[in-house]
Design a protein around this motif. Structure first.
Motif, PDB file in Angstrom:
ATOM      1  N   GLN A 246       0.854  -1.190   0.000  1.00 48.11           N
ATOM      2  CA  GLN A 246       0.000   0.000   0.000  1.00 48.11           C
ATOM      3  C   GLN A 246       0.890   1.239   0.000  1.00 48.11           C
ATOM      4  O   GLN A 246       1.703   1.435   0.895  1.00 48.11           O
ATOM      5  N   ARG A 247       0.744   2.068  -1.011  1.00 49.07           N
ATOM      6  CA  ARG A 247       1.594   3.242  -1.161  1.00 49.07           C
ATOM      7  C   ARG A 247       1.185   4.349  -0.186  1.00 49.07           C
ATOM      8  O   ARG A 247      -0.006   4.616   0.005  1.00 49.07           O
ATOM      9  N   VAL A 248       2.186   4.960   0.440  1.00 50.59           N
ATOM     10  CA  VAL A 248       1.969   6.109   1.316  1.00 50.59           C
ATOM     11  C   VAL A 248       3.067   7.134   1.015  1.00 50.59           C
ATOM     12  O   VAL A 248       4.049   6.835   0.332  1.00 50.59           O
ATOM     13  N   THR A 250       6.202   9.198   2.038  1.00 51.37           N
ATOM     14  CA  THR A 250       7.305   9.104   3.001  1.00 51.37           C
ATOM     15  C   THR A 250       7.371  10.402   3.806  1.00 51.37           C
ATOM     16  O   THR A 250       7.412  11.490   3.222  1.00 51.37           O
ATOM     17  N   ASP A 279       6.002   2.728   1.370  1.00 46.62           N
ATOM     18  CA  ASP A 279       5.071   1.625   1.632  1.00 46.62           C
ATOM     19  C   ASP A 279       4.511   1.779   3.041  1.00 46.62           C
ATOM     20  O   ASP A 279       5.158   2.341   3.936  1.00 46.62           O
ATOM     21  N   ALA A 280       3.311   1.276   3.250  1.00 41.73           N
ATOM     22  CA  ALA A 280       2.658   1.409   4.553  1.00 41.73           C
ATOM     23  C   ALA A 280       3.421   0.680   5.657  1.00 41.73           C
ATOM     24  O   ALA A 280       3.261   1.005   6.839  1.00 41.73           O
ATOM     25  N   ALA A 305       5.657   4.412   9.316  1.00 37.25           N
ATOM     26  CA  ALA A 305       5.321   5.191   8.119  1.00 37.25           C
ATOM     27  C   ALA A 305       4.602   6.489   8.437  1.00 37.25           C
ATOM     28  O   ALA A 305       4.615   7.425   7.629  1.00 37.25           O
ATOM     29  N   GLN A 306       3.942   6.559   9.606  1.00 41.99           N
ATOM     30  CA  GLN A 306       3.242   7.787  10.003  1.00 41.99           C
ATOM     31  C   GLN A 306       4.152   8.732  10.787  1.00 41.99           C
ATOM     32  O   GLN A 306       3.712   9.800  11.216  1.00 41.99           O
TER      33      GLN A 306
END
Length: 525
Positions: A246-248, A250, A279-280, A305-306
């Motif tokens: 799942q793309r996020v 950066t 990526d997530a 990732a967050q």
């Protein structure tokens, strides 16, 4: 022991230092140069300018990697510090095998202060001297480290027995008798030994600690079965995270770096590792700069990732922390400039201590020979090899620096070619010492080394737009200081060559023959 404890220690001191003296000298001189390994590397890549500040460098590196390798499975960023050269970025394409240790990495780039990739000459730089002082080069690493440990134990024995032997060692430190032959060499040897005695004990003992699992493997084998199992428990690695698919976006690495440095008490980030960027399941690991503390235990913090802190990447025991402290003391990566100079000058004193000990042995034995003009073959061999092993390494190190300047930048395997120049120059010094009279060989090798050192700053002045003056003007104290240090070294070596050339050996006084003891009849006469 039949001649007394102190006399036995004198014999132990002499032979424990002599048997491995040549190797100890190489270890000391290469290890001492390693205190400036980053500055040496910086000087040996003149194409690179001053690095950007850490925050700007990290922002530039993230932008470069996002453009160059957006689909990579891993990003790695080495940040510039006060002593480093530039920003180095690496990436791992998906499904590509990781390059083996020691092999060139095709997926890397060096960024200048503007964030643009720059091609600098291939060189091992100061890392060559660092590895040389315990890996010896051209020798399998395990065998080399065994041998270095063996020599280091002899060094520790020589230091302790030397302290026991010289009952007036501290008084002798304040007396130096010039022009007294053997006495002068002994005074110099004693003064250099006492000057940095705590350093010599520390550097020898911590050197043994750094390689203790090499020469004391039995406890590891008995308790863990293998070295791999031992290190797996000592330095545990977290399980690899699989991409989520799942793309996020950066997060900004500079913001996370500020957070990590606050967690460390305003420490400094040395490197950043991003697993599965974009990526997530992304994991972002900040590793603390090795110069922040004495005990460099690779302290790291991990973010998701967050941008949420996940805690330390690994934890280490008190025993590991103690070991890291010993290694930190030995390598002195934590040392600020003034303390680094103290470490360096103490290392110079140790190098000269070993050198004067080797020369003292030949001076003392020559005075004891029945005919000094016709010494035995074994004595001549040791005397000439002393020249090649004492005067040879400084000359070879300077030839290594000249190789960095003169070899074509586009030459294949250029870094190895520089190293070959070092060993070729040293081999020539050994050959030269075996063919020339000892005094001439000393003078010629010291003079050539002094000339090489003095001409390097002149070469840089003519070729690199002003050399040390331009570097100091732009605030690059590392490169300017290197040129200034080389000039001072050249003057010192030429002075030493002049002193040897003008030296007049002390004439040995002929001893009057002892009168024969009177007979009983003569006594009663």
């Amino acid at each position: 022991m039949s001649q007394g404890f102190r006399k036995s220690q004198a014999v132990l001191h002499t032979w424990s230092g002599l048997v491995v003296g040549w190797v100890l000298y190489l270890i000391f001189i290469a290890g001492t140069a390693s205190y400036w390994r980053n500055e040496l590397t910086r000087w040996m890549q003149p194409e690179l300018g001053l690095p950007a500040t850490t925050g700007i460098a990290l922002e530039q590196a993230q932008s470069f990697l996002a453009r160059t390798a957006p689909d990579a499975s891993r990003w790695s960023i080495e940040l510039p510090g006060s002593r480093s050269n530039a920003t180095t970025v690496r990436w791992q394409p998906k499904d590509a095998p990781e390059p083996k240790r020691g092999q060139p990495n095709p997926w890397q780039a060096t960024l200048d202060a503007s964030g643009n990739p720059v091609q600098a000459r291939d060189t091992r730089g100061g890392d060559f001297f660092y590895r040389l002082h315990f890996d010896l080069h051209y020798v399998p690493a395990l065998w080399a480290r065994w041998f270095v440990c063996f020599c280091t134990v002899f060094m520790l024995v020589a230091i302790i027995s030397g302290v026991i032997t010289h009952k007036k060692i501290f008084a002798d430190f304040f007396s130096f008798r010039r022009g007294k032959g053997q006495r002068s060499w002994l005074d110099g040897h004693n003064a250099l030994a006492v000057l940095s005695l705590p350093f010599h004990l520390m550097i020898t003992y911590t050197g043994l600690i750094t390689l203790m699992t090499v020469y004391m493997p039995w406890a590891v084998q008995a308790n863990f079965g293998s070295r791999d199992a031992f290190f797996a428990e000592l330095f545990p690695r977290e399980a690899k995270v699989q991409p989520a698919g799942q793309r996020v976006v950066t997060p900004a690495l500079t913001t996370l770096m500020d957070s990590a440095q606050q967690q460390w008490g305003y420490g400094h980030a040395g490197s950043v590792l991003v697993d599965h960027p974009g990526d997530a399941a992304m994991r972002i690991t900040f590793r603390r700069d090795s110069g922040d503390r004495i005990a460099d235990n690779g302290e790291a913090l991990r973010y998701d990732a967050q941008g949420a802190l996940m805690g330390p990447a690994t934890t280490r025991s008190a025993a590991v922390f103690t070991r890291d402290g010993m290694i930190g003391l030995h390598a002195a990566r934590f040392a600020p400039t003034l303390m680094r100079w103290l470490f360096f000058l103490s290392g110079v004193a140790g190098t000269l201590m070993v050198a004067t000990g080797l020369v003292l042995w030949t001076v003392k034995r020559r005075e004891q020979l029945p005919d000094p003009a016709q010494p035995p073959r074994a004595f001549r061999f040791v005397e000439r090899m002393n020249i090649g092993f004492v005067a040879g390494p400084p000359l070879a190190m300077l030839a290594f620096l000249w190789g960095n300047r003169l070899l074509p930048v586009s030459l294949d395997a250029r870094a190895q070619a520089e190293i070959s120049v070092f060993f070729a120059a040293w081999a020539l010094c050994l050959l030269h010492a075996s063919l020339r009279a000892p005094r001439r060989a000393w003078v010629e090798q010291l003079a050539v080394a002094g000339g090489l050192a003095l001409l390097l700053p002149v070469f840089n002045l003519l070729v690199w737009n002003g050399g040390l003056f331009a570097w100091f003007a732009m605030g690059d104290a590392a490169r300017g200081g290197m040129d200034l240090g080389l000039a001072l070294l050249g003057i010192a070596l030429l002075w030493a060559a002049r002193k040897v050339h003008r030296h007049v050996p002390v004439q040995r006084r002929a001893r009057a023959p002892r009168s024969a003891p009177l007979s009983a009849g003569e006594v009663g006469a």
